[in-house]
Design a protein around this motif. Structure first.
Motif, PDB file in Angstrom:
ATOM      1  N   VAL A 132      -8.361   1.123   4.960  1.00  0.00           N
ATOM      2  CA  VAL A 132      -7.115   1.821   4.659  1.00  0.00           C
ATOM      3  C   VAL A 132      -7.357   2.799   3.513  1.00  0.00           C
ATOM      4  O   VAL A 132      -7.878   2.416   2.465  1.00  0.00           O
ATOM      5  CB  VAL A 132      -6.014   0.827   4.242  1.00  0.00           C
ATOM      6  CG1 VAL A 132      -4.751   1.564   3.821  1.00  0.00           C
ATOM      7  CG2 VAL A 132      -5.722  -0.164   5.364  1.00  0.00           C
ATOM      8  N   ASN A 188      -2.096   5.835   4.185  1.00  0.00           N
ATOM      9  CA  ASN A 188      -0.789   6.190   3.658  1.00  0.00           C
ATOM     10  C   ASN A 188      -0.997   7.422   2.788  1.00  0.00           C
ATOM     11  O   ASN A 188      -1.724   7.379   1.798  1.00  0.00           O
ATOM     12  CB  ASN A 188      -0.160   5.062   2.843  1.00  0.00           C
ATOM     13  CG  ASN A 188       1.256   5.422   2.424  1.00  0.00           C
ATOM     14  OD1 ASN A 188       1.479   6.311   1.618  1.00  0.00           O
ATOM     15  ND2 ASN A 188       2.223   4.720   2.993  1.00  0.00           N
ATOM     16  N   GLU A 233       1.054   6.489   7.817  1.00  0.00           N
ATOM     17  CA  GLU A 233       2.365   6.322   7.204  1.00  0.00           C
ATOM     18  C   GLU A 233       2.416   7.216   5.966  1.00  0.00           C
ATOM     19  O   GLU A 233       1.374   7.647   5.456  1.00  0.00           O
ATOM     20  CB  GLU A 233       2.631   4.847   6.873  1.00  0.00           C
ATOM     21  CG  GLU A 233       2.497   3.949   8.109  1.00  0.00           C
ATOM     22  CD  GLU A 233       3.032   2.537   7.949  1.00  0.00           C
ATOM     23  OE1 GLU A 233       3.839   2.310   7.018  1.00  0.00           O
ATOM     24  OE2 GLU A 233       2.669   1.664   8.766  1.00  0.00           O
ATOM     25  N   ALA A 246      -6.437   3.248   8.936  1.00  0.00           N
ATOM     26  CA  ALA A 246      -5.058   3.558   8.571  1.00  0.00           C
ATOM     27  C   ALA A 246      -5.055   4.363   7.284  1.00  0.00           C
ATOM     28  O   ALA A 246      -6.006   4.318   6.492  1.00  0.00           O
ATOM     29  CB  ALA A 246      -4.236   2.279   8.393  1.00  0.00           C
ATOM     30  N   TRP A 291      -4.086   5.296  11.937  1.00  0.00           N
ATOM     31  CA  TRP A 291      -2.657   5.025  11.867  1.00  0.00           C
ATOM     32  C   TRP A 291      -2.103   5.627  10.577  1.00  0.00           C
ATOM     33  O   TRP A 291      -2.630   5.401   9.488  1.00  0.00           O
ATOM     34  CB  TRP A 291      -2.370   3.528  11.906  1.00  0.00           C
ATOM     35  CG  TRP A 291      -0.909   3.260  11.702  1.00  0.00           C
ATOM     36  CD1 TRP A 291      -0.317   2.712  10.610  1.00  0.00           C
ATOM     37  CD2 TRP A 291       0.137   3.599  12.613  1.00  0.00           C
ATOM     38  NE1 TRP A 291       1.044   2.664  10.773  1.00  0.00           N
ATOM     39  CE2 TRP A 291       1.351   3.215  11.996  1.00  0.00           C
ATOM     40  CE3 TRP A 291       0.170   4.185  13.878  1.00  0.00           C
ATOM     41  CZ2 TRP A 291       2.583   3.392  12.608  1.00  0.00           C
ATOM     42  CZ3 TRP A 291       1.403   4.374  14.495  1.00  0.00           C
ATOM     43  CH2 TRP A 291       2.582   3.978  13.867  1.00  0.00           C
ATOM     44  N   PHE A 329       1.251  -1.835  10.077  1.00  0.00           N
ATOM     45  CA  PHE A 329      -0.187  -2.073  10.198  1.00  0.00           C
ATOM     46  C   PHE A 329      -0.471  -3.524   9.809  1.00  0.00           C
ATOM     47  O   PHE A 329      -0.596  -3.860   8.639  1.00  0.00           O
ATOM     48  CB  PHE A 329      -0.967  -1.109   9.298  1.00  0.00           C
ATOM     49  CG  PHE A 329      -2.456  -1.119   9.514  1.00  0.00           C
ATOM     50  CD1 PHE A 329      -3.017  -0.513  10.620  1.00  0.00           C
ATOM     51  CD2 PHE A 329      -3.302  -1.732   8.589  1.00  0.00           C
ATOM     52  CE1 PHE A 329      -4.401  -0.506  10.817  1.00  0.00           C
ATOM     53  CE2 PHE A 329      -4.670  -1.743   8.775  1.00  0.00           C
ATOM     54  CZ  PHE A 329      -5.226  -1.126   9.886  1.00  0.00           C
ATOM     55  N   LEU A 355       2.212  -0.093   3.762  1.00  0.00           N
ATOM     56  CA  LEU A 355       2.102   0.060   5.208  1.00  0.00           C
ATOM     57  C   LEU A 355       3.022  -0.972   5.848  1.00  0.00           C
ATOM     58  O   LEU A 355       2.893  -2.171   5.571  1.00  0.00           O
ATOM     59  CB  LEU A 355       0.666  -0.145   5.689  1.00  0.00           C
ATOM     60  CG  LEU A 355      -0.352   0.950   5.330  1.00  0.00           C
ATOM     61  CD1 LEU A 355      -1.769   0.491   5.661  1.00  0.00           C
ATOM     62  CD2 LEU A 355      -0.042   2.255   6.047  1.00  0.00           C
ATOM     63  N   LYS A 360       0.785  -1.245   0.000  1.00  0.00           N
ATOM     64  CA  LYS A 360       0.000   0.000   0.000  1.00  0.00           C
ATOM     65  C   LYS A 360       0.809   1.284   0.000  1.00  0.00           C
ATOM     66  O   LYS A 360       0.307   2.253  -0.578  1.00  0.00           O
ATOM     67  CB  LYS A 360      -0.979  -0.010   1.175  1.00  0.00           C
ATOM     68  CG  LYS A 360      -2.039  -1.108   1.097  1.00  0.00           C
ATOM     69  CD  LYS A 360      -2.827  -1.090  -0.225  1.00  0.00           C
ATOM     70  CE  LYS A 360      -2.325  -2.048  -1.267  1.00  0.00           C
ATOM     71  NZ  LYS A 360      -2.980  -1.900  -2.578  1.00  0.00           N
TER      72      LYS A 360
END
Length: 357
Positions: free
Chosen positions: A157, A180, A218, A178, A216, A72, A69, A67
């Motif tokens: 995500v 990104n 990133e 999450a 979360w 995660f 990640l 992704k």
């Protein structure tokens, strides 16, 4: 296949008769029948509709590391999908056939939110990712899918450029486990010239996610030779991330390959990624990775205190996993931020197209 006319949110009427989209900083102002720059949000009568609700360019089961990640649920599988269109105009887009699509017939798969959640459960996926194109532009659909997923214990995500206004941002990320965020560069000139957007709203999204949500986070930066890969820019970005987000947000430097409208620029050399990683680590960032290249050292999660190898990866295969059930280093007891399991998943580097009914 007919386009959807799902009622869109986040817009208002203007005194001159147009309506304005309030989803992202584009603030597109539309007459009857016009579409926003994203192409998928359209004025129909006195309202705005989302033309891609319930429609996808296809579904794949991917490793979560793709992704990307790293912190995660390592090793787990994720059901990934996107729609069409985008609210940025990146000249270097690596998924341009989807994100720059102006043809609705690319959207070959129809799927309800409940159908997607059910498929994720059927295929054993820990999460569902909104990716390939930016989920910001299909927020209503993504949020409904997230609700259906959470009802089945499946996480969500968002893979996004983070170009979004504050009000929809609050509602959208309240449903994302999450994210990104693609921080494309660290200069306004790059954003304006190569994405037709601006840097400041993206930085605001990063600060919001880090400090005001439970999502979360990133970050990924695609390094393009001669455009955003200088030591000075990488250093300035790393220092900003440390100051504004702290040392624990994972950062990926990934390799560019010639595509879309930047076919005259060479691929990113592996040494550029390794150099950027070292600059970021020297600046104080604890979890810095490389991507789109074979670099086991750049894929390995290290303990920030004792330097021990905790998660060793080769591409997306996990070769070693040494975190305790509490997500700590077994050697020195340092806690590693993220969402970890007692044992990693074993999905590996596979990528499997699937059907969603």
């Amino acid at each position: 296949m007919q386009e959807s006319e799902y009622p869109a949110r986040w817009w208002h009427a203007l005194e001159d008769g147009r309506i304005q989209c309030n989803l992202c900083p584009r603030d597109c102002k539309l007459h009857e029948g016009q579409r926003g720059m994203c192409f998928v949000r359209q004025r129909t009568g006195d309202r705005m509709v989302l033309t891609t609700y319930g429609r996808s360019s296809g579904f794949c089961v991917d490793p979560i590391e793709k992704k990307p990640l790293a912190h995660f649920h390592p090793g787990s599988s994720v059901l990934s999908f996107g729609t069409a269109g985008c609210n940025l105009a990146c000249r270097f887009c690596q998924n341009w056939d989807i994100s720059k699509s102006r043809q609705m017939d690319r959207l070959t798969d129809e799927a309800s939110p409940e159908g997607i959640a059910r498929a994720a459960e059927q295929y054993g996926c820990r999460s569902v990712a909104f990716t390939y194109n930016d989920p910001v532009i299909f927020s209503e659909y993504a949020m409904d899918v997230a609700d259906a997923c959470h009802a089945r214990g499946i996480k969500t995500v968002a893979v996004t450029a983070g170009y979004m206004h504050a009000e929809p941002r609050r509602e959208f990320y309240a449903k994302m486990d999450a994210a990104n965020v693609d921080l494309k560069a660290f200069t306004e000139d790059f954003y304006f010239q190569l994405t037709a957007a601006h840097l400041k709203p993206v930085l605001e999204t990063l600060e919001y996610l880090r400090h005001e949500t439970k999502t979360w986070l990133e970050i990924t930066t695609l390094l393009i030779p001669g455009k955003n890969d200088s030591d000075a820019e990488v250093g300035a970005m790393s220092e900003w991330l440390l100051k504004h987000l702290g040392p624990d947000v994972p950062l990926f430097f990934t390799a560019f390959h010639p595509d879309y409208k930047l076919r005259d620029i060479p691929e990113t050399p592996p040494e550029t990624l390794r150099r950027a990683r070292e600059i970021a680590r020297r600046a104080g960032l604890r979890y810095v990775y490389t991507g789109n290249t074979h670099d086991p050292a750049g894929e390995t999660t290290l303990c920030p205190d004792c330097g021990g190898e905790l998660i060793v990866r080769d591409w997306h295969d996990i070769l070693t996993y040494r975190l305790t059930e509490e997500g700590k280093c077994p050697d020195c007891g340092a806690g590693i931020p993220g969402h970890f399991d007692a044992k990693p998943g074993d999905f590996g580097r596979r990528r499997r197209p699937v059907a969603v009914m």
